[in-house]
Design a protein around this motif. Sequence first.
Motif, PDB file in Angstrom:
ATOM      1  N   PRO A 180       0.804  -1.228   0.000  1.00  0.00           N
ATOM      2  CA  PRO A 180       0.000   0.000   0.000  1.00  0.00           C
ATOM      3  C   PRO A 180       0.831   1.268   0.000  1.00  0.00           C
ATOM      4  CG  PRO A 180      -0.053  -1.056   2.156  1.00  0.00           C
ATOM      5  CD  PRO A 180       0.603  -2.014   1.229  1.00  0.00           C
ATOM      6  N   ASN A 181       2.122   1.153   0.298  1.00  0.00           N
ATOM      7  CA  ASN A 181       3.019   2.313   0.234  1.00  0.00           C
ATOM      8  C   ASN A 181       3.703   2.449  -1.122  1.00  0.00           C
ATOM      9  OD1 ASN A 181       2.665   3.115   3.014  1.00  0.00           O
ATOM     10  ND2 ASN A 181       3.901   1.325   3.565  1.00  0.00           N
ATOM     11  N   GLY A 182       3.484   1.478  -1.979  1.00  0.00           N
ATOM     12  CA  GLY A 182       4.026   1.539  -3.323  1.00  0.00           C
ATOM     13  C   GLY A 182       5.069   0.487  -3.600  1.00  0.00           C
ATOM     14  N   HIS A 183       6.218   0.568  -2.885  1.00  0.00           N
ATOM     15  CA  HIS A 183       7.348  -0.326  -3.157  1.00  0.00           C
ATOM     16  C   HIS A 183       7.616  -0.376  -4.658  1.00  0.00           C
ATOM     17  CE1 HIS A 183       9.509  -4.407  -2.204  1.00  0.00           C
ATOM     18  NE2 HIS A 183      10.331  -3.479  -2.706  1.00  0.00           N
ATOM     19  N   TYR A 184       7.746   0.796  -5.201  1.00  0.00           N
ATOM     20  CA  TYR A 184       8.016   0.987  -6.629  1.00  0.00           C
ATOM     21  C   TYR A 184       6.885   0.392  -7.460  1.00  0.00           C
ATOM     22  CZ  TYR A 184      12.043   3.310  -8.828  1.00  0.00           C
ATOM     23  OH  TYR A 184      12.884   4.224  -9.404  1.00  0.00           O
ATOM     24  N   TRP A 185       7.131  -0.705  -8.202  1.00  0.00           N
ATOM     25  CA  TRP A 185       6.115  -1.230  -9.114  1.00  0.00           C
ATOM     26  C   TRP A 185       5.298  -2.362  -8.489  1.00  0.00           C
ATOM     27  CZ3 TRP A 185       5.220   1.203 -13.693  1.00  0.00           C
ATOM     28  CH2 TRP A 185       6.183   2.129 -14.107  1.00  0.00           C
ATOM     29  N   TRP A 210       6.431  14.095  -7.828  1.00  0.00           N
ATOM     30  CA  TRP A 210       7.257  12.934  -7.479  1.00  0.00           C
ATOM     31  C   TRP A 210       7.291  11.899  -8.599  1.00  0.00           C
ATOM     32  CZ3 TRP A 210       9.824  12.460  -2.698  1.00  0.00           C
ATOM     33  CH2 TRP A 210       9.587  13.507  -1.801  1.00  0.00           C
ATOM     34  N   GLU A 211       8.244  11.001  -8.461  1.00  0.00           N
ATOM     35  CA  GLU A 211       8.433   9.927  -9.430  1.00  0.00           C
ATOM     36  C   GLU A 211       7.235   8.987  -9.464  1.00  0.00           C
ATOM     37  OE1 GLU A 211      11.921   6.608 -10.372  1.00  0.00           O
ATOM     38  OE2 GLU A 211      11.712   7.416  -8.346  1.00  0.00           O
ATOM     39  N   CYS A 212       6.679   8.667  -8.317  1.00  0.00           N
ATOM     40  CA  CYS A 212       5.530   7.777  -8.214  1.00  0.00           C
ATOM     41  C   CYS A 212       4.820   8.074  -6.899  1.00  0.00           C
ATOM     42  CB  CYS A 212       5.950   6.310  -8.285  1.00  0.00           C
ATOM     43  SG  CYS A 212       7.239   5.837  -7.102  1.00  0.00           S
ATOM     44  N   TYR A 213       3.624   7.501  -6.749  1.00  0.00           N
ATOM     45  CA  TYR A 213       2.770   7.831  -5.605  1.00  0.00           C
ATOM     46  C   TYR A 213       2.213   6.561  -4.974  1.00  0.00           C
ATOM     47  CZ  TYR A 213       3.030  12.623  -7.244  1.00  0.00           C
ATOM     48  OH  TYR A 213       3.498  13.866  -7.612  1.00  0.00           O
ATOM     49  N   THR A 261       0.750  10.232  -0.247  1.00  0.00           N
ATOM     50  CA  THR A 261       2.205  10.346  -0.093  1.00  0.00           C
ATOM     51  C   THR A 261       2.860   9.916  -1.391  1.00  0.00           C
ATOM     52  OG1 THR A 261       2.556   8.075   0.670  1.00  0.00           O
ATOM     53  CG2 THR A 261       2.025   9.730   2.356  1.00  0.00           C
ATOM     54  N   PRO A 262       4.152  10.237  -1.558  1.00  0.00           N
ATOM     55  CA  PRO A 262       4.890   9.589  -2.639  1.00  0.00           C
ATOM     56  C   PRO A 262       4.953   8.087  -2.382  1.00  0.00           C
ATOM     57  CG  PRO A 262       6.131  11.421  -1.666  1.00  0.00           C
ATOM     58  CD  PRO A 262       4.996  11.144  -0.754  1.00  0.00           C
ATOM     59  N   CYS A 263       5.302   7.328  -3.413  1.00  0.00           N
ATOM     60  CA  CYS A 263       5.479   5.893  -3.198  1.00  0.00           C
ATOM     61  C   CYS A 263       6.891   5.611  -2.705  1.00  0.00           C
ATOM     62  CB  CYS A 263       5.197   5.103  -4.481  1.00  0.00           C
ATOM     63  SG  CYS A 263       6.559   5.055  -5.668  1.00  0.00           S
ATOM     64  N   THR A 264       7.043   4.499  -2.029  1.00  0.00           N
ATOM     65  CA  THR A 264       8.379   4.060  -1.661  1.00  0.00           C
ATOM     66  C   THR A 264       9.047   3.423  -2.879  1.00  0.00           C
ATOM     67  OG1 THR A 264       7.399   2.015  -0.807  1.00  0.00           O
ATOM     68  CG2 THR A 264       7.914   3.749   0.780  1.00  0.00           C
ATOM     69  N   ARG A 265      10.353   3.482  -2.905  1.00  0.00           N
ATOM     70  CA  ARG A 265      11.087   3.027  -4.082  1.00  0.00           C
ATOM     71  C   ARG A 265      11.433   1.545  -3.965  1.00  0.00           C
ATOM     72  NH1 ARG A 265      17.021   6.012  -3.279  1.00  0.00           N
ATOM     73  NH2 ARG A 265      17.739   4.614  -1.615  1.00  0.00           N
ATOM     74  N   TRP A 266      12.446   1.086  -4.737  1.00  0.00           N
ATOM     75  CA  TRP A 266      12.794  -0.328  -4.823  1.00  0.00           C
ATOM     76  C   TRP A 266      13.200  -0.956  -3.501  1.00  0.00           C
ATOM     77  CZ3 TRP A 266      15.467   3.764  -6.929  1.00  0.00           C
ATOM     78  CH2 TRP A 266      16.703   4.065  -6.356  1.00  0.00           C
ATOM     79  N   ALA A 291      11.812  -0.274  -0.657  1.00  0.00           N
ATOM     80  CA  ALA A 291      10.633  -0.261   0.227  1.00  0.00           C
ATOM     81  C   ALA A 291      10.850   0.577   1.476  1.00  0.00           C
ATOM     82  CB  ALA A 291      10.207  -1.680   0.614  1.00  0.00           C
ATOM     83  N   THR A 292      11.835   1.450   1.449  1.00  0.00           N
ATOM     84  CA  THR A 292      12.167   2.277   2.610  1.00  0.00           C
ATOM     85  C   THR A 292      12.045   3.757   2.285  1.00  0.00           C
ATOM     86  OG1 THR A 292      13.684   0.591   3.448  1.00  0.00           O
ATOM     87  CG2 THR A 292      13.965   2.835   4.290  1.00  0.00           C
ATOM     88  N   TYR A 293      12.834   4.213   1.342  1.00  0.00           N
ATOM     89  CA  TYR A 293      12.843   5.630   0.979  1.00  0.00           C
ATOM     90  C   TYR A 293      11.784   5.926  -0.073  1.00  0.00           C
ATOM     91  CZ  TYR A 293      17.449   5.796   3.254  1.00  0.00           C
ATOM     92  OH  TYR A 293      18.484   5.722   4.151  1.00  0.00           O
ATOM     93  N   TYR A 294      11.336   7.195  -0.076  1.00  0.00           N
ATOM     94  CA  TYR A 294      10.443   7.653  -1.138  1.00  0.00           C
ATOM     95  C   TYR A 294      11.200   7.756  -2.462  1.00  0.00           C
ATOM     96  CZ  TYR A 294       7.098   9.040   2.519  1.00  0.00           C
ATOM     97  OH  TYR A 294       6.222   9.052   3.574  1.00  0.00           O
ATOM     98  N   GLY A 295      10.433   7.760  -3.555  1.00  0.00           N
ATOM     99  CA  GLY A 295      11.024   7.910  -4.878  1.00  0.00           C
ATOM    100  C   GLY A 295      11.594   9.296  -5.098  1.00  0.00           C
ATOM    101  N   ARG A 296      11.992   9.566  -6.341  1.00  0.00           N
ATOM    102  CA  ARG A 296      12.684  10.803  -6.676  1.00  0.00           C
ATOM    103  C   ARG A 296      11.733  11.989  -6.723  1.00  0.00           C
ATOM    104  NH1 ARG A 296      14.742   6.837 -10.311  1.00  0.00           N
ATOM    105  NH2 ARG A 296      16.961   6.370  -9.985  1.00  0.00           N
TER     106      ARG A 296
END
Length: 741
Positions: free
Chosen positions: A545-550, A613-616, A622-627, A629-634
Motif C-alpha cells: 500500500p506504500n508503493g514499493h516501486y512497481w 514525485w516519481e511515483c505515488y 504520499t509519494p510511493c516508496t522506491r525499490w 521499500a524504505t525511501y520515497y522515490g525521486r
Amino acid sequence: MRNPLPLPCLTLTIAVALAGCPSDADQAPDADTGAPEDTVVPDTGAPNDTGEDPGDAFTPDTLPDADVGDDAVCGADDPADGAFPEAAPTADLLASFVDLNHGWRFHTDPDGAGEAAGWATPGFDDGAWETLSATATWEDQGHPGYDGDGWYRRAVDIPADWDGDPVIFEANGVDDAYDLWVNGVWVAHHGDAPDASVWSLTTKDRVEAQLVAGQQNVLALRVRDWGGGGGLWRKTLLRRVLPLAPYEDLLPSPILDGEPALVDLYWRAWGMAWAKIGRGTADNGFAPLYLDEGFNEQIYQWDSSFICLFARYGARLLPVMATLDDFYAKQRPDGYIQRVYSETTGGELAEPSADEPMVNPPLFSWVEWEYARFTGDTSRLAGVLPHLTAYDAWLDANLRTGTGQGLYYQTELGSGMDNTPRGDSWQSAWVDMSLQQVLSARMIARVADASGDADAAASWVAKAEARAALVDSLLWDDNDGWYYDMKVNGEHTGIRHAGAFWAFLAEVATPAQADRVADHLANPEEFWRAHPFPTLSARDPLYDPNGHYWRGGVWAPTNYAAIRGLAQAGYDALAYDAALAHVRTMRAVYDAPPTDTDRLAPQERDGDYATIWECYAPDATTPCTRWDATYYGRQDFVGWSGLGPIALLIEEILGLDVDALDGRVTWRIRRTDRHGVERLPLGAGHQVSLVADARAAGATEVVVHVTASRAFTLHVAGAATPRDYPICPGTSTLRVPLATP
C-alpha cells in the motif's frame, strides 16, 4: 461531407454576415435572448470572456483548408484572430549552457593541504597544474591507484545577460565525494564515506549568488576518492534557467475555475520540464537541444517517449521530437536501438545479450503518430519510418523464443516496470511487451499511410492483427477476465499487473473482454484505490500500500496508458474519474509534502519537498516508496510525471482532443464550472481558445466561447448532445444543448 445532419453556421464578430452564413436577421430570434437556440450569439465587440489577446491577423491565404461541413463557407474577409508567434527561444536556450567537460586544471592533494593553501580562491595560480577532462576518472588520466583528495579548478566566463537568473552547477558523477567553491566561496558538499558516494548520482547546486555576470569566474572542487577511479568522470556543466514567464504565451493556458490548484500544478510542471532541457555536446553527438528526464546522466527510451507525449503541447517552445532523434541517430545498422545512452559520451551503456537485450517498450511509433496528429506536421514521418521498421525487425528477431510461442519477452529493467512480480515467465511471453508490439505495428501502419506508402500500411495492419490474435489466444484468461504473462510451461502467471493496461490502446480486447478488464480497474478491492491505478492488484500478496516501486506504486506512464486507453475504448466516465483522482492526489501531495525526512534518501534531503514525485502511494496521500521499500522515490520528476498535470489535465479533465490533420477538435464537456483552454495549438501557425461558461445544475445548455485563427470542426460530446459545429476564423459564442439524462 462529414456529418449528414444540417449544421448550424456560426456567426462571427463582424458586422456583415459571412459568405455562406445567414445574417442575424435571417435567423429566427429566441424570445429571451434574441438568438436561436443551438446557434451562435454574435459578440458585441466587448472583450471576450477568455481574456485572450487575438494577436495579429493572418492573411486569408495562410489559412489551410479544413473539412468544416457544407454550412461553413468562410469568407475572404474573415478575421484570423488568435494567431501566435512561432519562434521558440532557441538561441537563448543554446546560450544558457556552459559545457564543463574539458579544460579542468588538476592537482592531487595527498596531505589534504589544498584548502589552507588557497587552492579554492580565484587568485591562486594554477598554471603549473595539469589539465584533465571531466569525462574520465583521474585514474584513467594518469593517476592509477590514487585514492585521496584531488582538486579541480576552472575559469569560466559568465555572460552579462545571465545576471538575475538562477544558475545551476550540475555534476553527473563524482567519485566519491566533493566540496564546491565558486570565486572562493564554499557552496556545497556532496557524498560521505563509507556508503554515500555520489559517483553515479546527479548533484545540482544553485550558484548565481556567488557568480559575477559579465566577468571571469573560478570554480573549484575538492574531490575525495576512497576507492575506484576517482574524480569527475561524467558530464559537468553550468546551466542558466531562463525564466519561463516571458515564453508562457507559447504554451496552452488552461482554465478551471472550480479547481485553480490544478492549473497551478500545470504551470509548475512546465517549469520543472523547462529547467531540464538538455544540451547536446561534441562528446555525445546529441541534438543541440532535447528534453531530458534529468535524474541522472543518461537518456532513456521509456522516459523520453512519455515526456514527448505531454511536451507536444509545448511544441512551439520546446525541442520535443529532437528527443527521439537522439535515439534514431544511435541506431545500429541491424536496427537495434538501446534503451539508454550516456549523456557524457553518447555511447551505449552495455552490449545487448539474450539475457539482457537492453531495450525498452517500443513506443516510438505511437509518439510519432500522436505528435503528427496533434501538430498537423507529417514532414518527419517518411524519414523516421525506416528507423521504426528496422527497430521492429530487430525486436522480432531477438525478443521471441520458442517458450513464448511467437510473442515477446522483456527483462525487469527493460520493461520499465522494474520490480513487478512476473512469476516463472523468464523469456516467455510478457503481456506488456506483446501488447506494445501490437500498438507499435498499428502506429507504424498509420505512419506508413501518412507517408504515402499504402502497401506498407496494409502490411503493418495485417501484422498488428496477427500479433493481436496471438495475444488473445495465449494471454487472455476467460475465467479471470484479464491478460496475463505466460509461464515457461505455457500457463498464465495469475499476476494482475499494469502490463495488461495496454490492451485498450493496442485495440486487442473485444468489447466483452474490455468490459471485464475495465471492471477490474473500477474495483476498489483491486485497482480503484484511493489513488488509482496501482501497478499491481491490491489482491496480490506482494501488493504494497506504500508503493514499493512497481508493487503497488501509481506511476505516470502506466496511468496515462490506462486512462488514454479507457477513453479510446469508450469508458469516458472511468477515464475522467481516474484522471481527476490522479491529478488531485498529485496536488494534495504537493500541498502536504512528506515530513518524515527519514523516509527521504540522503541525497534527496534538501528541505523543500513540495514537488512532483516519481511515483505515488495507492492507499495514502504520499509519494510511493522506491525499490528498497524504505525511501520515497525521486523528486522534481518532470520527466514523465508531467503527463498528469499537463496531458491528462487537457485531454481528460478538460476533455479536449486535437486532430490537426483533420482540422478537428473534439470536446467532451463534462464539468459545470467555467473551464476550457486558451492558446491551444491547432496546426502550424494557428491556435484556438475554447471556454465553457459555468452552468447551474439542471441547465439545458452550455455557452461556449471560441476564438480561432483558422477554420475547423468542433465536435462536442460528453454531457453535451454529440454534434459537429463548423467554426470560421474569429470569435464566436455557441449555445450547446446538453444531452438528456
